[in-house]
Design an enzyme around this catalytic site. Structure first.
Site, short mmCIF file in Angstrom:
data_model
loop_
_atom_site.label_atom_id
_atom_site.label_comp_id
_atom_site.label_asym_id
_atom_site.label_seq_id
_atom_site.Cartn_x
_atom_site.Cartn_y
_atom_site.Cartn_z
N GLY A 89 76.45 58.82 81.28
CA GLY A 89 75.16 58.15 81.23
C GLY A 89 74.86 57.71 79.81
O GLY A 89 75.55 58.12 78.86
N LYS A 90 73.83 56.89 79.66
CA LYS A 90 73.47 56.42 78.32
C LYS A 90 72.24 57.19 77.84
O LYS A 90 71.11 56.75 78.01
CB LYS A 90 73.19 54.92 78.35
CG LYS A 90 74.47 54.09 78.42
CD LYS A 90 74.18 52.61 78.48
CE LYS A 90 73.87 51.97 77.16
NZ LYS A 90 75.05 51.76 76.31
N VAL A 91 72.50 58.37 77.28
CA VAL A 91 71.42 59.22 76.79
C VAL A 91 71.21 58.92 75.31
O VAL A 91 72.16 59.01 74.51
CB VAL A 91 71.77 60.71 76.99
CG1 VAL A 91 70.64 61.60 76.47
CG2 VAL A 91 72.06 61.00 78.45
N PHE B 111 68.97 54.71 78.23
CA PHE B 111 68.80 53.27 78.09
C PHE B 111 69.92 52.48 78.75
O PHE B 111 70.92 53.04 79.20
CB PHE B 111 68.63 52.88 76.62
CG PHE B 111 69.85 53.14 75.75
CD1 PHE B 111 70.11 54.40 75.24
CD2 PHE B 111 70.72 52.12 75.44
CE1 PHE B 111 71.22 54.63 74.43
CE2 PHE B 111 71.83 52.33 74.62
CZ PHE B 111 72.08 53.59 74.13
#
Ligand code: PMP
Length: 306
Positions: A156-158, A35
């Site tokens: 990252g935006k996991v 996201f």
């Protein structure tokens, strides 16, 4: 949450009340979603809404997707257009927060990344500050460790990785602190629960490098540029040891939801004078003008909703 507002879901804008997924969706079952978190700011004088650095936010979102074997039929420019269309649909005239997500959309059981359908969705909410006490936050050093890049992509935006942030945030709040500093597995300062971190030592602005398991924050990137160009400060990206935070002159945390949070106490020890310092104050003021499209030098970061 206002369910009458619109969301982009399965290829079109629909009321949020209709943007629903099954409880058997892969992204929900396994956290296989990535996201972004973007903001648009209302400029009272111009009577217009400006999205801050959407190209960079969407590039990071697509890169997070790449790391998780996700593909969607939109590039950065197309995603910017979708956000502008969505914001226009509801005619927002206030500061807002945009939440775009790419998720593994197939239903059923089976942990993997391959041979699954990816979907893109996005919704908008009225802005609320992430840390309320943003001019004199008291933070603790969390007993949790930041996820390592060899465990889940840290840059990252996991979605699933935010269980780590949730543990950090809740334990800090329940212990009476506003936020926490999180160390990585090497014992270095990485960031907060959902914010990057900066300290001032001997007049130099220091922040951990992107190789110390941090999220590559867009506010962090903006801050480095503004500090160098507008405050003529030396900015150094290097690992930070735990005890350095006790002897820093100033400290602050940065994030899209949080903006710039002045940290004035760490585990009951004052940072510098124990009040928000001059560099933090200047950066906060300069940043607020820039995000609201009031600084002509940085208009390339502002995309007007029109
Ligand atoms: N670290 C984490 C873990 C975050 O979730 C966020 C918020 N996106 C940040 C840092 C700050 O990043 P940005 O400035 O891009 O919002």
């Amino acid at each position: 949450m206002d369910y009458t507002k619109h969301a982009f879901f399965e290829g079109k804008n629909v009321p949020l009340s209709e943007a629903n997924i099954s409880i058997a969706t892969h992204g929900f079952l396994y956290g296989t979603a990535v996201f972004g978190g973007m903001r648009a700011y209302w400029n009272e004088e111009k009577q217009s809404l400006f999205v801050f650095r959407p190209y960079d936010h969407f590039r990071r979102l697509l890169n997070s997707g790449k790391m998780m074997s996700m593909t969607i039929p939109y590039d950065e420019e197309a995603l910017i257009q979708l956000s502008l269309d969505l914001l226009k649909t509801d005619g927002w005239k206030q500061d807002i927060y945009l939440r775009p997500t790419i998720y593994k959309a197939d239903v059923g059981i089976g942990v993997r990344l391959h041979e699954l359908r990816d979907e893109f969705c996005m919704f908008v909410i009225a802005y609320e500050p992430y840390v309320k006490n943003d001019t004199n936050a008291h933070v603790t050093i969390s007993s949790w460790r930041r996820i390592d890049d060899n465990v889940i992509p840290a840059r990252g935006k996991v979605a699933g990785a935010y269980a780590n942030s949730a543990l950090i945030k809740t334990d800090a709040n329940r212990a009476g602190f506003d936020e926490a500093i999180v160390l990585d597995n090497n014992g270095h300062v990485s960031e907060g629960s959902a914010m990057n971190i900066f300290m001032v030592r001997d007049g130099v602005l220091v922040t951990p490098p992107i190789t110390d398991n941090i999220l590559e924050g867009i506010t962090r990137h903006s801050m480095i540029e503004i500090a160098r160009k507008e405050l003529n400060l030396e900015v150094v990206e290097r690992s930070i040891d735990r005890t350095e935070v006790f002897i820093a002159e100033e400290m602050f945390m940065t994030g899209t939801a949080a903006q710039i949070v002045a940290v004035t106490k760490v585990d009951h020890r004052p940072v510098g004078s124990g009040a928000m310092g001059p560099i933090t104050t200047k950066l906060r003021n300069t940043f607020d003008d820039i995000v609201r499209a009031k600084n002509p030098k940085y208009l390339h970061w502002n995309v007007e909703v029109k």
